[in-house]
Scaffold this active site. Structure first.
Site, short mmCIF file in Angstrom:
data_model
loop_
_atom_site.label_atom_id
_atom_site.label_comp_id
_atom_site.label_asym_id
_atom_site.label_seq_id
_atom_site.Cartn_x
_atom_site.Cartn_y
_atom_site.Cartn_z
N TYR A 119 35.20 -66.62 -2.36
CA TYR A 119 34.16 -65.75 -1.45
C TYR A 119 32.91 -65.88 -0.85
O TYR A 119 32.75 -66.29 0.59
CB TYR A 119 34.80 -64.85 -1.62
CG TYR A 119 34.02 -63.28 -0.62
CD1 TYR A 119 34.75 -62.88 0.61
CD2 TYR A 119 32.90 -63.01 -0.50
CE1 TYR A 119 34.24 -62.48 2.11
CE2 TYR A 119 32.18 -62.22 0.42
CZ TYR A 119 33.18 -61.55 1.47
OH TYR A 119 32.44 -61.07 2.05
N LYS A 123 31.86 -67.32 2.73
CA LYS A 123 31.01 -67.55 3.56
C LYS A 123 29.34 -68.14 3.81
O LYS A 123 28.55 -67.77 4.67
CB LYS A 123 30.38 -66.01 2.63
CG LYS A 123 31.87 -64.20 3.01
CD LYS A 123 31.83 -64.34 4.04
CE LYS A 123 33.21 -63.52 5.27
NZ LYS A 123 32.69 -63.58 5.66
#
Length: 223
Positions: A119, A123
């Site tokens: 994750y 990002k």
């Protein structure tokens, strides 16, 4: 125009509005993004603003040494590759005509969220992708910026924030003393997409209630 794969939930949300068109779109599939773009162009003739907000967190609480290739790719495919496909396909319609893009990253793309699998890397990739696009497309009338949300009470985070005592702890971590709302993020996106932000590109706007500036706060009690 709303692009998503959550048909029932988006249709339920859009029901009160008469100016929303929903297109089932898998952003990790370039052909699906192109098909959606064709429908947008057919309806409006052009693209003025693109907001890339699709997100997938994957399995939580897994250290990287235990993360499967499938889980790594699933998160990267939606968050980073999906953002790239949307920027490439829809941004291509803006080049030399004008337009702007707002990509949604996370504080996890600025500072790592440990045990978050792919994750945080996904990002962080969105932030660098956006800066690269801003540099390459600035001379072609396209602005590209990033909103990086902090703790926000959304469907993805609701279960975590609703745990007993969790909201109070998160509030205490944030100088403004509260968890963010979707409206907080929407207002930032709206600003960056507006003419009032006409001289802003390649920027990362932290919408976190000041949480980031608390990074070194534990040092004050460590000695």
């Amino acid at each position: 125009m709303v692009l998503d794969i959550l048909d029932d939930r988006v249709n339920e949300w859009a029901e009160p509005y008469d100016n929303v068109t929903y297109i089932h779109t898998d952003v990790s599939d370039k052909a699906s993004v192109i098909a959606a773009k064709d429908q947008v162009i057919e309806k409006f003739g052009k693209v003025d603003v693109l907001v890339c907000g699709s997100a997938y967190q994957g399995p939580g609480s897994l250290p990287l040494e235990s993360l499967s290739e499938e889980s790594w790719r699933a998160c990267i495919d939606v968050n980073l590759t999906g953002t790239f496909f949307c920027c490439q396909v829809f941004g291509g319609e803006m080049l030399d005509k004008g337009g702007n893009i707002v990509n949604i990253a996370s504080l996890g793309g600025v500072n790592p969220i440990f045990i978050s699998g792919s994750y945080s890397p996904s990002k962080a990739g969105i932030i660098m992708l956006s800066k690269q696009l801003a540099g390459e497309w600035g001379g072609r009338k396209v602005r590209v910026n990033v909103v990086a949300p902090g703790h926000t009470y959304t469907d993805i985070n609701r279960a975590r924030i609703d745990k007993p005592g969790a909201r109070e702890k998160r509030n205490a971590m944030t100088p403004l003393g509260r968890v963010g709302t979707p409206t907080d993020q929407a207002n930032a996106i709206y600003f960056l997409a507006s003419d009032e932000a006409d001289y802003i590109t390649g920027s990362v706007l932290l919408v976190d209630g000041g949480m980031t500036i608390n990074t070194l706060a534990p040092l004050m009690t460590a000695f």
